[in-house]
Design an enzyme around this catalytic site. Structure first.
Site, PDB file in Angstrom:
ATOM      1  N   GLU A 127      18.529 -69.556   8.134  1.00  0.00           N
ATOM      2  CA  GLU A 127      20.024 -69.954   8.650  1.00  0.00           C
ATOM      3  C   GLU A 127      21.149 -68.940   8.379  1.00  0.00           C
ATOM      4  O   GLU A 127      21.137 -68.678   6.995  1.00  0.00           O
ATOM      5  CB  GLU A 127      20.512 -71.292   8.410  1.00  0.00           C
ATOM      6  CG  GLU A 127      19.554 -72.377   8.435  1.00  0.00           C
ATOM      7  CD  GLU A 127      19.761 -73.738   7.801  1.00  0.00           C
ATOM      8  OE1 GLU A 127      21.124 -74.080   7.520  1.00  0.00           O
ATOM      9  OE2 GLU A 127      18.933 -74.583   7.738  1.00  0.00           O
ATOM     10  N   LYS A 129      24.174 -67.525   6.524  1.00  0.00           N
ATOM     11  CA  LYS A 129      25.032 -68.188   5.636  1.00  0.00           C
ATOM     12  C   LYS A 129      26.586 -67.881   6.028  1.00  0.00           C
ATOM     13  O   LYS A 129      27.109 -66.819   5.705  1.00  0.00           O
ATOM     14  CB  LYS A 129      24.649 -67.783   4.311  1.00  0.00           C
ATOM     15  CG  LYS A 129      25.539 -68.095   3.010  1.00  0.00           C
ATOM     16  CD  LYS A 129      24.755 -68.031   1.754  1.00  0.00           C
ATOM     17  CE  LYS A 129      25.538 -68.590   0.384  1.00  0.00           C
ATOM     18  NZ  LYS A 129      26.928 -68.469   0.388  1.00  0.00           N
ATOM     19  N   ASP A 131      30.439 -67.556   5.726  1.00  0.00           N
ATOM     20  CA  ASP A 131      31.243 -67.323   4.556  1.00  0.00           C
ATOM     21  C   ASP A 131      32.504 -68.052   4.650  1.00  0.00           C
ATOM     22  O   ASP A 131      33.431 -67.650   5.445  1.00  0.00           O
ATOM     23  CB  ASP A 131      31.665 -65.965   4.314  1.00  0.00           C
ATOM     24  CG  ASP A 131      32.247 -65.627   3.073  1.00  0.00           C
ATOM     25  OD1 ASP A 131      32.194 -66.547   2.057  1.00  0.00           O
ATOM     26  OD2 ASP A 131      32.653 -64.451   2.783  1.00  0.00           O
ATOM     27  N   TYR A 238      24.925 -77.880   8.757  1.00  0.00           N
ATOM     28  CA  TYR A 238      23.784 -77.790   8.522  1.00  0.00           C
ATOM     29  C   TYR A 238      22.932 -78.301   7.274  1.00  0.00           C
ATOM     30  O   TYR A 238      21.817 -78.492   6.959  1.00  0.00           O
ATOM     31  CB  TYR A 238      23.841 -76.166   7.840  1.00  0.00           C
ATOM     32  CG  TYR A 238      24.628 -75.828   6.662  1.00  0.00           C
ATOM     33  CD1 TYR A 238      24.537 -76.639   5.529  1.00  0.00           C
ATOM     34  CD2 TYR A 238      25.940 -75.147   6.891  1.00  0.00           C
ATOM     35  CE1 TYR A 238      25.660 -76.465   4.540  1.00  0.00           C
ATOM     36  CE2 TYR A 238      26.805 -74.998   6.060  1.00  0.00           C
ATOM     37  CZ  TYR A 238      26.637 -75.598   4.727  1.00  0.00           C
ATOM     38  OH  TYR A 238      27.843 -75.415   3.803  1.00  0.00           O
ATOM     39  N   LYS A 326      21.514 -62.850  -0.092  1.00  0.00           N
ATOM     40  CA  LYS A 326      22.661 -62.265   0.182  1.00  0.00           C
ATOM     41  C   LYS A 326      22.853 -60.821   0.606  1.00  0.00           C
ATOM     42  O   LYS A 326      21.905 -60.117   0.505  1.00  0.00           O
ATOM     43  CB  LYS A 326      23.699 -62.307  -1.303  1.00  0.00           C
ATOM     44  CG  LYS A 326      23.544 -63.470  -2.027  1.00  0.00           C
ATOM     45  CD  LYS A 326      24.647 -64.496  -1.400  1.00  0.00           C
ATOM     46  CE  LYS A 326      26.051 -64.041  -2.187  1.00  0.00           C
ATOM     47  NZ  LYS A 326      26.970 -65.052  -2.748  1.00  0.00           N
ATOM     48  N   CYS A 420      52.461 -28.236   5.016  1.00  0.00           N
ATOM     49  CA  CYS A 420      50.911 -28.289   5.196  1.00  0.00           C
ATOM     50  C   CYS A 420      50.340 -28.054   4.267  1.00  0.00           C
ATOM     51  O   CYS A 420      50.522 -26.899   3.839  1.00  0.00           O
ATOM     52  CB  CYS A 420      51.024 -27.680   6.497  1.00  0.00           C
ATOM     53  SG  CYS A 420      49.101 -27.448   6.916  1.00  0.00           S
ATOM     54  N   CYS A 423      48.358 -24.705   5.136  1.00  0.00           N
ATOM     55  CA  CYS A 423      48.710 -23.385   5.369  1.00  0.00           C
ATOM     56  C   CYS A 423      50.312 -23.058   4.764  1.00  0.00           C
ATOM     57  O   CYS A 423      50.831 -22.177   4.885  1.00  0.00           O
ATOM     58  CB  CYS A 423      48.938 -22.728   6.763  1.00  0.00           C
ATOM     59  SG  CYS A 423      49.977 -23.888   7.771  1.00  0.00           S
ATOM     60  N   CYS A 438      51.563 -30.438  11.621  1.00  0.00           N
ATOM     61  CA  CYS A 438      51.955 -29.247  10.842  1.00  0.00           C
ATOM     62  C   CYS A 438      52.230 -28.085  11.928  1.00  0.00           C
ATOM     63  O   CYS A 438      51.811 -28.536  13.116  1.00  0.00           O
ATOM     64  CB  CYS A 438      50.470 -28.640  10.158  1.00  0.00           C
ATOM     65  SG  CYS A 438      50.540 -26.772  10.151  1.00  0.00           S
ATOM     66  N   CYS A 444      47.820 -21.595  11.181  1.00  0.00           N
ATOM     67  CA  CYS A 444      47.128 -22.793  10.249  1.00  0.00           C
ATOM     68  C   CYS A 444      45.688 -22.556  10.151  1.00  0.00           C
ATOM     69  O   CYS A 444      44.965 -22.892  11.337  1.00  0.00           O
ATOM     70  CB  CYS A 444      47.548 -23.992  10.566  1.00  0.00           C
ATOM     71  SG  CYS A 444      46.911 -25.413   9.415  1.00  0.00           S
TER      72      CYS A 444
HETATM   73  S1  IVH Z   1      22.786 -75.431   2.126  1.00  0.00           S
HETATM   74  C1  IVH Z   1      21.792 -77.772  -1.491  1.00  0.00           C
HETATM   75  N1  IVH Z   1      23.089 -73.842   4.216  1.00  0.00           N
HETATM   76  O1  IVH Z   1      26.695 -71.541   1.075  1.00  0.00           O
HETATM   77  C2  IVH Z   1      21.772 -76.890  -0.384  1.00  0.00           C
HETATM   78  N2  IVH Z   1      24.583 -73.733   2.580  1.00  0.00           N
HETATM   79  O2  IVH Z   1      26.097 -70.576  -1.918  1.00  0.00           O
HETATM   80  C3  IVH Z   1      23.250 -76.458  -0.342  1.00  0.00           C
HETATM   81  N3  IVH Z   1      26.556 -72.228   3.111  1.00  0.00           N
HETATM   82  O3  IVH Z   1      27.595 -74.445  -0.791  1.00  0.00           O
HETATM   83  C4  IVH Z   1      23.990 -75.488   0.878  1.00  0.00           C
HETATM   84  N4  IVH Z   1      25.789 -71.465   5.364  1.00  0.00           N
HETATM   85  O4  IVH Z   1      29.092 -73.730   1.440  1.00  0.00           O
HETATM   86  C5  IVH Z   1      23.648 -74.160   3.114  1.00  0.00           C
HETATM   87  N5  IVH Z   1      23.240 -72.645   6.534  1.00  0.00           N
HETATM   88  C6  IVH Z   1      23.659 -73.079   5.172  1.00  0.00           C
HETATM   89  C7  IVH Z   1      24.986 -72.510   4.750  1.00  0.00           C
HETATM   90  C8  IVH Z   1      25.235 -72.903   3.316  1.00  0.00           C
HETATM   91  C9  IVH Z   1      26.848 -71.600   4.431  1.00  0.00           C
HETATM   92  C10 IVH Z   1      27.460 -72.246   1.791  1.00  0.00           C
HETATM   93  C11 IVH Z   1      27.730 -73.585   1.625  1.00  0.00           C
HETATM   94  C12 IVH Z   1      27.078 -73.611  -0.009  1.00  0.00           C
HETATM   95  C13 IVH Z   1      27.106 -71.985  -0.350  1.00  0.00           C
HETATM   96  C14 IVH Z   1      25.808 -72.003  -1.371  1.00  0.00           C
END
Ligand code: IVH
Length: 694
Positions: A127, A129, A131, A238, A326, A420, A423, A438, A444
């Site tokens: 999945e 992740k 931010d 999620y 990451k 410049c 030159c 310039c 130049c």
């Molecule tokens: S699962 C026990 N799934 O990332 C499992 N976290 O670094 C907990 N996050 O606290 C998290 N996308 O804020 C999970 N698909 C995803 C996620 C996700 C973003 C964030 C979430 C979590 C943090 C962990």
């Protein structure tokens, strides 16, 4: 803080103890800045490095692990102002993987724990992740009752009213619903919405957010939920916390339930069976990362089968059955060692920050653009500053901001040069322009090659058989560094210099010098155009030639016009179609001593013909306004224009009621339509040629 340099395995117990104490305090401060105040003071990469170092020291000295160790805590305690909410099931964090090996190790650990064969697959979800800011929303009998932030994992802030203001999170669930369920997910802001919000805040003079995550967090954690409602927040879900009255066998099945209940689930989620497949998804997502509408910082892998998840359980703050893989940070901190100004091929001065090399998203960055003079002033970037830089895809790295707390005491604001750097000519900035340029033009070195290419081009000196490639080679070998050099080349022993050069047989050398000789006599307007003065194209060159008649008169007037009180300045501005900014460019060109020297040296080699007022009696288009559109077959647009002007016509760029004639070649578009709509006469190129007797 900077990481202490002593390798972990060389630390004494005493040093380790003291460092763990410092790290605990520092990480707690960073946690508070990030989670509670939404205002991180270091980059994610620097933060991760601190945590990694802390973990490594703890691993080597387990008995030194502190009661307040950062590895036993998640995030920061809840901020005051909101009611506190206890999570029925704690909101934990994830272990991090940075390399392919870390991912393979993760899967191996699971296999060993579950006593699986080495070749047995463990099915995972992969999945993105997101931010953003994590939340938990509780539904009793399908109705949203309470929502909270993660806080320290055990206790968060009550953001029920705020979550109700986020459209993506439903107040009521659809379909078959469990008696109780806590839904977990991430609230985020798209990159585009973030940019819009920041622009609007900047216009109002309000503080801007550092990134979409901070903007989302700042928008969600508003004591007044009306403000949250005005912010463009979105969410992906999620996971779950407490559940009563329903069960599912896999994470994937749960994600399908989420969709059925009305929650957004990230569409890039996949089920994968092997480490190779996990890495493939990770790499694919990584490639698309910059183009996604929202920020992600990794891929989360979760064991798909819930029964296996239960067997695997948790270690300290993270599940054994999940891992965050990451991406390396696209932002990093580094020091501006110098600010250099580069001169572009057209004379634009562009400031570049020379940086202490730093790894940003897997690429070592040592330069970043500062865009222009105003940008440096607005951000107050100074030499010696520690700055945050950002790299996105293939875009040139940018300097986002200076970290004021790290600014050296004796630093001074950066002063943009007015000369410049290539030159030494004056660098001027015209009203309404962001760039400083310039004025050295032909002189130049940064601009010379481009200027020389223009000089010999078809509508300028048009030296037969002498193209851009030749100019580049001759320039590199210093055979021709300024226009006049072209006409002194033979005198300077050019034959000898060219003999033996690749592509220059005796015959071609003869041809070149013959071609150059043919151009020693040149029309005044071509001469003006060839100088490549800013804004002075063929049409303007012609206007000038017509107005001044001879090179000597023009040369004198252009230097005299430097004085804005002079008649010369007034006369220049009185020429129809020459505006003040064009007049300025002309005057500035001649104000530069180097340019005058080059023009004079060139003129000495030439016979510049005086402008001859064309005899337009008998011309069918004298006094008429003509527009050319589409492709012309027998001549270039430039030639057609010059020829029409010679025949006394005015050539316009767009069709209006004043247009007398439109000459339309194949591919003519909107201008042709306009002409037809206005009832303007339209002729083909052949008809036109007949008309002018060509
Ligand atoms: S699962 C026990 N799934 O990332 C499992 N976290 O670094 C907990 N996050 O606290 C998290 N996308 O804020 C999970 N698909 C995803 C996620 C996700 C973003 C964030 C979430 C979590 C943090 C962990």
């Amino acid at each position: 803080m900077t990481l202490r340099k002593t390798p972990v395995d060389e630390l004494t117990e005493k040093e380790a103890k003291s460092e763990l104490k410092i790290l605990a305090t520092e990480i707690a401060l960073h946690d508070a800045a990030y989670h509670r105040d939404d205002a991180p003071t270091i980059t994610d990469a620097a933060y991760d490095a601190l945590r990694k170092r802390n973990e490594a020291i703890e691993k080597r000295f387990p008995k030194l692990i502190r009661a307040d160790s950062p590895s036993s805590k998640v995030g920061a305690a809840a901020a005051t102002g909101f009611k506190k909410v206890q999570h029925a099931v704690p909101m934990l964090s994830l272990g991090n993987a940075f390399t392919d090996e870390d991912v393979a190790d993760f899967v191996d650990r699971i296999r060993r724990f579950l006593d699986l064969e080495a070749d047995e697959n463990v099915e995972m979800t992969a999945e993105p992740k997101i931010d953003g800011l994590s939340f938990s929303a509780r539904y009793d009998s399908g109705r949203l009752t309470v929502a909270a932030t993660r806080g320290d994992g055990a206790e968060g802030e009550d953001i029920t009213a705020n979550i109700r203001a986020v459209n993506a999170v439903p107040d009521f669930l659809m379909g078959d619903v469990p008696k109780v369920i806590e839904i977990r997910g991430e609230v985020y802001m798209t990159k585009a919405d973030f940019a819009k919000l920041n622009a609007a805040r900047e216009a109002k003079g309000a503080k801007t957010f550092a990134n979409p995550r901070n903007a989302a967090a700042g928008s969600l954690r508003q004591l007044d939920p009306k403000i949250t409602a005005e912010r463009p927040l979105k969410a992906f879900t999620y996971g779950w916390g407490e559940v009563k009255g329903m069960a599912w066998e896999t994470q994937w099945e749960f994600l399908q339930n989420l969709k059925a209940w009305g929650f957004p689930v990230n569409p890039r989620t996949k089920v994968v069976k092997t480490v190779e497949a996990m890495l493939k998804e990770y790499n694919k997502l990584g490639e698309d990362r910059a183009g996604l509408a929202y920020d992600i910082d990794g891929m989360v892998y979760k064991v798909n089968r819930i029964d296996l998840q239960k067997r695997l359980g948790f270690v300290s703050r993270a599940p054994r059955w999940a891992m965050a893989h990451k991406y390396s940070a696209e932002r990093a901190e580094t020091v501006v060692e110098n600010i250099e100004v580069q001169v572009g091929r057209t004379g634009t001065l562009t400031p570049v920050a020379r940086l202490k090399p730093v790894n940003v998203g897997g690429v070592v960055v040592s330069n970043a653009t500062l865009h222009n003079e105003d940008e440096i002033a607005r951000k107050d970037i100074r030499v010696g500053d520690t700055v945050v830089i950002q790299r996105a895809g293939d875009v040139i790295p940018q300097v986002l901001e200076s970290i004021l707390a790290k600014r050296p005491k004796d630093s001074k604001p950066y002063k943009f040069p007015t000369k410049c750097p290539a030159c030494g000519s004056h660098a001027v900035r015209e009203e309404g322009e962001v760039a400083r340029r310039c004025t050295g033009g032909l002189y130049c070195p940064a601009q010379s090659v481009e200027r020389l290419k223009h000089f010999v081009s078809r509508n300028a000196f048009d030296i037969e058989g002498f193209g851009e490639k030749n100019i580049e080679a001759f320039f590199t070998d210093e055979l021709i560094t300024s226009p006049g050099d072209l006409f002194t080349l033979e005198k300077r022993g050019g034959r000898k210099l060219l003999t033996g050069r690749e592509g220059w047989a005796e015959k071609s050398i003869d041809n070149l010098f013959a071609a150059i000789e043919r151009r020693r006599t040149i029309s005044f307007e071509r001469f003006i155009y060839a100088l490549g003065i800013r804004q002075v194209g063929q049409a303007t060159a012609r206007l000038l030639a017509q107005a001044y008649g001879s090179f000597a008169a023009w040369r004198k007037a252009m230097t005299a016009a430097h004085d804005h009180e002079s008649d010369a300045w007034k006369e220049l501005n009185a020429i129809e179609q020459i505006g003040e900014s064009m007049a300025d460019d002309l005057v500035e060109f001649f104000a530069e001593k180097h340019n005058r020297e080059i023009v004079d040296a060139l003129a000495k080699e030439l016979a510049i013909e005086d402008f001859v007022q064309p005899d337009t009696s008998g011309s069918a288009i004298a006094g008429k306004t003509v527009v050319f559109t589409g492709n012309l077959e027998s001549m270039s647009r430039g030639e057609a224009k010059a020829q029409a002007q010679t025949l006394g016509a005015k050539v316009a760029g767009s069709v209006s009621k004043k247009t007398d004639l439109v000459v339309a070649g194949p591919g003519a578009g909107s201008k042709l339509k306009e002409a037809e709509a206005l009832g303007v006469k339209v002729v083909s190129e052949q008809e036109y040629l007949k008309l002018i007797g060509g």
